[in-house]
Design a protein around this motif. Structure first.
Motif, PDB file in Angstrom:
ATOM      1  N   PRO A 144       0.798  -1.229   0.000  1.00 26.95           N
ATOM      2  CA  PRO A 144       0.000   0.000   0.000  1.00 26.95           C
ATOM      3  C   PRO A 144       0.830   1.278   0.000  1.00 26.95           C
ATOM      4  O   PRO A 144       0.448   2.269  -0.633  1.00 26.95           O
ATOM      5  N   GLY A 145       1.964   1.254   0.691  1.00 25.76           N
ATOM      6  CA  GLY A 145       2.788   2.452   0.758  1.00 25.76           C
ATOM      7  C   GLY A 145       3.339   2.852  -0.589  1.00 25.76           C
ATOM      8  O   GLY A 145       3.192   3.992  -1.031  1.00 25.76           O
ATOM      9  N   LEU A 146       3.978   1.918  -1.270  1.00 24.86           N
ATOM     10  CA  LEU A 146       4.577   2.220  -2.574  1.00 24.86           C
ATOM     11  C   LEU A 146       3.519   2.572  -3.607  1.00 24.86           C
ATOM     12  O   LEU A 146       3.698   3.515  -4.404  1.00 24.86           O
ATOM     13  N   GLN A 147       2.411   1.824  -3.610  1.00 26.60           N
ATOM     14  CA  GLN A 147       1.365   2.133  -4.590  1.00 26.60           C
ATOM     15  C   GLN A 147       0.780   3.532  -4.370  1.00 26.60           C
ATOM     16  O   GLN A 147       0.559   4.287  -5.320  1.00 26.60           O
ATOM     17  N   THR A 148       0.539   3.865  -3.107  1.00 21.79           N
ATOM     18  CA  THR A 148      -0.059   5.173  -2.820  1.00 21.79           C
ATOM     19  C   THR A 148       0.929   6.297  -3.092  1.00 21.79           C
ATOM     20  O   THR A 148       0.554   7.358  -3.618  1.00 21.79           O
ATOM     21  N   MET A 149       2.196   6.077  -2.773  1.00 21.64           N
ATOM     22  CA  MET A 149       3.203   7.096  -3.093  1.00 21.64           C
ATOM     23  C   MET A 149       3.280   7.321  -4.597  1.00 21.64           C
ATOM     24  O   MET A 149       3.489   8.447  -5.058  1.00 21.64           O
ATOM     25  N   GLY A 150       3.098   6.232  -5.350  1.00 21.55           N
ATOM     26  CA  GLY A 150       3.073   6.384  -6.799  1.00 21.55           C
ATOM     27  C   GLY A 150       1.908   7.254  -7.249  1.00 21.55           C
ATOM     28  O   GLY A 150       2.064   8.141  -8.101  1.00 21.55           O
ATOM     29  N   ARG A 151       0.738   7.021  -6.667  1.00 19.79           N
ATOM     30  CA  ARG A 151      -0.440   7.815  -7.019  1.00 19.79           C
ATOM     31  C   ARG A 151      -0.278   9.275  -6.601  1.00 19.79           C
ATOM     32  O   ARG A 151      -0.846  10.183  -7.227  1.00 19.79           O
ATOM     33  N   MET A 152       0.482   9.503  -5.544  1.00 17.78           N
ATOM     34  CA  MET A 152       0.692  10.870  -5.059  1.00 17.78           C
ATOM     35  C   MET A 152       1.781  11.598  -5.842  1.00 17.78           C
ATOM     36  O   MET A 152       1.989  12.788  -5.641  1.00 17.78           O
ATOM     37  N   GLY A 153       2.473  10.862  -6.699  1.00 18.94           N
ATOM     38  CA  GLY A 153       3.454  11.504  -7.568  1.00 18.94           C
ATOM     39  C   GLY A 153       4.862  11.585  -7.008  1.00 18.94           C
ATOM     40  O   GLY A 153       5.661  12.429  -7.448  1.00 18.94           O
ATOM     41  N   TYR A 154       5.200  10.704  -6.056  1.00 16.97           N
ATOM     42  CA  TYR A 154       6.572  10.698  -5.536  1.00 16.97           C
ATOM     43  C   TYR A 154       7.537  10.287  -6.647  1.00 16.97           C
ATOM     44  O   TYR A 154       7.306   9.317  -7.368  1.00 16.97           O
ATOM     45  N   ASP A 155       8.625  11.023  -6.762  1.00 15.03           N
ATOM     46  CA  ASP A 155       9.650  10.684  -7.747  1.00 15.03           C
ATOM     47  C   ASP A 155      10.576   9.589  -7.231  1.00 15.03           C
ATOM     48  O   ASP A 155      10.995   8.723  -8.002  1.00 15.03           O
ATOM     49  N   ALA A 156      10.911   9.630  -5.936  1.00 16.75           N
ATOM     50  CA  ALA A 156      11.871   8.660  -5.413  1.00 16.75           C
ATOM     51  C   ALA A 156      11.723   8.500  -3.907  1.00 16.75           C
ATOM     52  O   ALA A 156      11.268   9.415  -3.205  1.00 16.75           O
ATOM     53  N   THR A 157      12.124   7.330  -3.440  1.00 16.23           N
ATOM     54  CA  THR A 157      12.222   7.054  -2.010  1.00 16.23           C
ATOM     55  C   THR A 157      13.419   6.144  -1.808  1.00 16.23           C
ATOM     56  O   THR A 157      14.054   5.692  -2.769  1.00 16.23           O
ATOM     57  N   THR A 158      13.762   5.890  -0.557  1.00 19.70           N
ATOM     58  CA  THR A 158      14.801   4.928  -0.236  1.00 19.70           C
ATOM     59  C   THR A 158      14.251   3.944   0.788  1.00 19.70           C
ATOM     60  O   THR A 158      13.149   4.136   1.312  1.00 19.70           O
TER      61      THR A 158
ATOM     62  N   ASP B 295       3.595  -5.670  -9.775  1.00 24.88           N
ATOM     63  CA  ASP B 295       2.501  -6.377 -10.454  1.00 24.88           C
ATOM     64  C   ASP B 295       1.221  -5.553 -10.513  1.00 24.88           C
ATOM     65  O   ASP B 295       0.310  -5.883 -11.282  1.00 24.88           O
ATOM     66  N   SER B 296       1.129  -4.503  -9.681  1.00 22.32           N
ATOM     67  CA  SER B 296      -0.093  -3.684  -9.660  1.00 22.32           C
ATOM     68  C   SER B 296      -0.282  -2.906 -10.955  1.00 22.32           C
ATOM     69  O   SER B 296      -1.398  -2.501 -11.288  1.00 22.32           O
ATOM     70  N   GLY B 297       0.811  -2.682 -11.668  1.00 19.49           N
ATOM     71  CA  GLY B 297       0.724  -1.903 -12.892  1.00 19.49           C
ATOM     72  C   GLY B 297       0.658  -0.408 -12.643  1.00 19.49           C
ATOM     73  O   GLY B 297       0.574   0.386 -13.591  1.00 19.49           O
ATOM     74  N   GLU B 298       0.685   0.005 -11.384  1.00 17.78           N
ATOM     75  CA  GLU B 298       0.632   1.429 -11.042  1.00 17.78           C
ATOM     76  C   GLU B 298       1.967   2.103 -11.366  1.00 17.78           C
ATOM     77  O   GLU B 298       3.023   1.463 -11.382  1.00 17.78           O
ATOM     78  N   LYS B 299       1.922   3.407 -11.553  1.00 14.08           N
ATOM     79  CA  LYS B 299       3.147   4.194 -11.621  1.00 14.08           C
ATOM     80  C   LYS B 299       3.719   4.242 -10.213  1.00 14.08           C
ATOM     81  O   LYS B 299       3.013   4.550  -9.252  1.00 14.08           O
ATOM     82  N   LEU B 300       4.989   3.904 -10.069  1.00 13.84           N
ATOM     83  CA  LEU B 300       5.595   3.778  -8.743  1.00 13.84           C
ATOM     84  C   LEU B 300       6.780   4.722  -8.587  1.00 13.84           C
ATOM     85  O   LEU B 300       7.416   5.103  -9.579  1.00 13.84           O
ATOM     86  N   PRO B 301       7.115   5.082  -7.353  1.00 11.20           N
ATOM     87  CA  PRO B 301       8.310   5.901  -7.150  1.00 11.20           C
ATOM     88  C   PRO B 301       9.567   5.077  -7.395  1.00 11.20           C
ATOM     89  O   PRO B 301       9.586   3.867  -7.146  1.00 11.20           O
ATOM     90  N   SER B 302      10.609   5.708  -7.887  1.00 13.00           N
ATOM     91  CA  SER B 302      11.897   5.028  -7.981  1.00 13.00           C
ATOM     92  C   SER B 302      12.412   4.755  -6.573  1.00 13.00           C
ATOM     93  O   SER B 302      12.156   5.531  -5.644  1.00 13.00           O
ATOM     94  N   ILE B 303      13.121   3.655  -6.402  1.00 15.57           N
ATOM     95  CA  ILE B 303      13.770   3.354  -5.126  1.00 15.57           C
ATOM     96  C   ILE B 303      15.273   3.387  -5.353  1.00 15.57           C
ATOM     97  O   ILE B 303      15.798   2.726  -6.256  1.00 15.57           O
TER      98      ILE B 303
END
Length: 612
Positions: free
Chosen positions: A67-81, A103-111
Motif C-alpha cells: 500500500p505504501g509504494l502504490q499510494t506514493m506512486g499515485r501521489m506523484g513521488y519521484d523517489a524514495t529509499t 505487479d499492480s501496474g501502477e506508476k511507482l516511485p523510484s527506489i
C-alpha cells in the motif's frame, strides 16, 4: 518537497500541542498539500527518505498489496529509499512487497539504495532468501542512483542507510556498506559520468544533538559534493534546515505531520544556496483528496478481509472508553519511571494467557514490556482496534502474519532480579531498553553504582500483594518475541557482569525461541496487540461500553525511583558484584601501598648507605 518516516500513517491522528489536541496527518490531506505546491511549481520534485512502511494496520497488507509504494506512486513521488522498517518482515517480506507493487501496474516511485549489498555464503553463493530479494529489487528496478531532469537541470538522487538504522534491521539478511564511502563513490559517478548539476541524498541515517551520533551531519562534512540531504530515521523536525559547509539538510518530522518544502538556486560561485524552507503542517485546514480517500477505503477493506477477520475484530471497532489520558507518546520513556501504559500492556499479556489456559492456568510471575516496543499511546475517549494496533504494531511471527507473538520462558529468581537491575542500570545508557515489568515491585537509586542500583525487589500481584523472590526458583515470564529474544544480550550489554538465560519449563536453556510461542488454537499465534485489545474488552461495561478502570490512571509502586545522593544510601547493602569490585579495589590499593612501602624502604636504605 519531501517526507520521511511516514510509517503507514494513511489516516489522520491526534497529537497534543500545548493544551490542545489536534488532528493532523493523513495521506489524503498530504496529497492536497502536495497538489497546492504543484500549482505553484509543476516542476517540483517529491521525495521520501525511508521508513514509509510499518506502524499501523496498513502494514498487515505490506507483502500482498504494497500500500505504501502504490499510494506514493499515485501521489506523484519521484523517489524514495529503504529504511530499516522496510525490512521488518525480513528479506522475503520486502521481496513480496516489491513484487506486489510492480505487479499492480501502477506508476511507482523510484527506489534508490546506494549502499545495500547482498552477502554470500562460504561457498560464494547468495543465500536463497537473499537472492529472492535481489531478484525482486532487480524486477522493481531498484538502483544505486537515478538521474532526473527538471527545468534543464540534471538531478542525481542517491539513497543511504545509516549505521544505527542498519543495526535496527538485524533480520534483513542484507548488509550495508559504510554510508560515507558509498556516498563518495556514487556521488563521484554522478559528477564525473552523469554530469549532474545537483546531488540529493535520501538518507536514512538521521541527526542527533550529540555531534558524534549525528550521522547525516557527519556524511555532509565528509561528502561535500552532496548538495541536499533529506534526513530520515531519527524522526527529527527541523524548523530551520541545518547548513553543513555548503550542504543543506532538511527534516520534516514523523508520520506525515508536515510536508517539507525546499527551494534552492545557484549563486555566482556556482553553488546551490537556500532560498526558502518551510514545513507545511498537514492539519484539518486541508481538504481530503478524494482519490487518495478512495484508495485508503479499498485498503481498509483488504485489511479487514485478509487480517482482522481472523481475529474477530473490525478496523474501527470501539473496544473501550478511557476517561483519562495516558502519558503522551512524545514524552513516554523520557524519564526513567513507572508508566500506567506499561502496566496495562504487561497486565494484558498475563490476562490473555490466564484466559486461554482457564483451569489449567500456570501462574505467570512477570510480563516484560520494553519502552522501545511501544509505538503510540492512548488518549481520553474511544479506543479502537486501529488505535491498539498502532501501540504494539511491530514485527512478524513465524506464521508470517503481522505482529510479534507472545511467548513464555522461565527465569530463576536471581535472573528476575537481574532484569530489574538491567532496567535500573542500562536505561540511562540506552533509553530504548527501559523496561516495564508487570508482576514485580522494585526500588532503585540512580545515584548508586552501576549494576547495584536496585535496593529492594519482590513479586507483586495486580492487587498489590507482595511476595519474596527465591533466587533458585524457576518463575514463568511472558513477553513478545522480540523482547524475550533480547534478554540474552544482557550478557553483552553488561560486559559479562550480568546474565539472563531464558529457559524452558524443565529448566534447560531455550534453543529456539519460536518453540515458546503461545497459541490461541492449534495454529494462530497470540499477537501482542491482540492481547491488549482483548484486555480492553474485558473491562466493566457502562452503557454497553467497556471503561478503562481508574487503576490505570496512576502508578502502583511497580517501579520506585528514589533519588538519594547521601554516602550511606550509595554504599549500603552492596550486592555480590559490588563486593567483588570492592575486593578488587582493595587488592589494588593493597598492592599499591606495598609498592610504595618498598620504594620508600629502598630509598631509605640507599640514603643510609650514603650517610655511612
Amino acid at each position: 518537497m519531501f517526507t520521511h518516516d511516514l510509517h503507514d500513517n494513511f489516516l489522520p491522528f491526534e497529537v497534543e500541542r500545548g493544551n490542545q489536541k489536534l488532528s493532523i496527518g493523513g495521506y489524503a490531506r498530504l496529497q492536497s498539500a502536495i497538489a497546492e505546491q504543484r500549482e505553484k511549481d509543476p516542476n517540483a520534485i517529491l521525495v521520501d527518505a525511508g521508513d514509509f512502511a510499518m506502524g499501523t494496520l496498513f502494514q498487515t497488507i505490506y507483502s500482498t498489496d504494497a500500500p505504501g509504494l502504490q499510494t506514493m506512486g499515485r501521489m506523484g513521488y519521484d523517489a524514495t529509499t529503504l529504511g530499516n522498517h522496510e525490512f521488518d518482515f525480513r528479506s522475503e517480506g520486502l521481496a513480496s512487497s516489491l513484487r506486489a507493487a510492480k505487479d499492480s501496474g501502477e506508476k511507482l516511485p523510484s527506489i534508490v539504495a546506494s549502499n545495500t549489498i547482498f552477502p554470500k555464503d562460504k561457498n560464494g553463493k547468495i543465500p536463497v532468501n537473499i537472492q529472492t530479494l535481489k531478484d525482486a529489487m532487480d524486477e522493481y528496478d531498484v538502483k544505486d542512483y537515478i538521474v532526473i531532469e527538471r527545468k534543464g537541470i540534471r538531478i542525481g538522487i542517491i539513497g543511504l542507510m545509516g549505521k544505527e538504522a542498519a543495526g535496527n534491521a538485524p533480520m534483513s539478511g542484507v548488509m550495508f556498506d559504510d554510508a560515507i564511502e558509498s556516498a563518495k563513490s556514487t556521488v563521484a559517478t554522478l559528477k564525473n559520468e552523469e554530469h549532474v548539476d545537483l546531488v540529493i541524498a535520501l538518507s536514512h541515517a538521521g541527526t542527533s544533538a550529540v555531534p558524534s551520533q549525528s550521522e547525516d551531519e557527519i556524511i555532509a562534512k565528509n561528502v561535500p559534493d552532496i548538495d541536499v540531504i533529506i534526513s530520515g530515521h531519527s524522526h527529527t523536525t527541523l524548523e530551520e534546515p541545518l547548513i553543513v559547509g555548503t550542504t543543506i539538510l532538511g527534516s520534516a518530522g514523523e508520520y506525515g505531520e508536515n510536508l517539507g518544502v525546499l527551494n534552492i538556486s545557484k549563486n555566482e560561485h556556482d553553488k546551490w544556496i537556500l532560498n526558502h524552507y518551510e514545513l507545511r503542517s498537514i492539519d484539518d485546514s486541508l481538504p481530503l483528496d478524494s482519490t487518495i480517500t478512495e484508495t485508503i477505503d479499498i485498503y481498509k477493506e483488504a485489511i479487514q478481509e485478509n487480517y482482522l477477520d481472523d481475529f474477530g475484530m473490525e478496523f474501527d471497532e470501539v473496544l473501550a472508553y478511557s476517561p483519562f489520558d495516558f502519558t503522551s507518546f512524545s514524552t513516554l520513556g523520557v524519564n526513567q519511571q513507572e508508566e500506567p501504559i506499561g502496566n496495562l500492556i504487561g497486565d494484558s499479556y498475563i490476562h490473555m494467557v490466564e484466559q486461554l489456559e482457564g483451569d489449567d492456568y500456570e501462574p505467570i510471575a512477570a510480563a516484560v514490556v520494553p519502552v522501545g516496543t511501544i509505538r503510540d499511546s492512548f488518549s481520553k475517549g474511544d479506543i479502537t482496534v486501529s488505535h491498539v494496533f498502532n501501540v504494539n504494531s511491530l514485527g512478524i511471527g513465524p506464521d508470517e502474519i503481522s505482529g510479534y507473538p507472545l511467548l513464555d520462558i522461565y527465569l530463576t529468581g536471581k535472573e528476575l532480579k537481574t532484569i530489574a537491575e538491567v532496567d535500573a542500570s542500562i536505561t540511562p545508557i540506552m533509553n530504548e531498553v527501559q523496561l516495564f515489568i508487570a508482576g514485580l515491585s522494585y526500588t532503585f537509586n540512580p545515584n548508586r553504582f552501576i549494576f547495584n542500583k536496585v535496593t529492594d525487589i519482590s513479586l507483586q500481584s495486580i492487587e498489590g500483594v507482595k511476595e519474596e523472590i527465591d533466587d533458585k526458583t524457576l518463575y514463568r515470564v511472558v513477553g513478545g518475541l522480540y523482547s524475550v529474544q533480547m534478554l540474552p544480550f544482557v550478557n553483552e550489554k553488561s560486559f559479562g557482569i550480568l546474565s539472563v538465560v531464558p529457559k524452558t519449563k524443565e529448566g534447560t536453556p531455550v534453543k529456539n525461541f519460536e518453540d515458546q510461542i503461545i497459541y490461541m488454537n492449534e495454529h494462530q499465534e497470540v499477537k501482542e496487540w491482540y492481547a491488549i485489545a482483548n484486555y480492553f474488552k474485558s473491562f466493566i461495561k457502562i452503557n454497553g461500553v467497556a471503561h478503562v478502570p481508574t487503576y490505570y490512571a496512576q502508578t502502583h509502586d511497580r517501579k520506585i525511583v528514589v533519588h538519594d545522593s547521601s554516602m550511606w544510601a550509595i554504599l549500603k547493602n552492596p550486592n555480590a558484584i559490588i563486593l567483588t569490585a570492592y575486593a578488587v579495589l582493595l587488592a589494588f590499593v593493597g598492592i599499591l601501598v606495598l609498592l610504595v612501602m618498598l620504594v620508600v624502604r629502598r630509598r631509605k636504605r640507599k640514603k643510609e648507605k650514603l650517610i655511612g
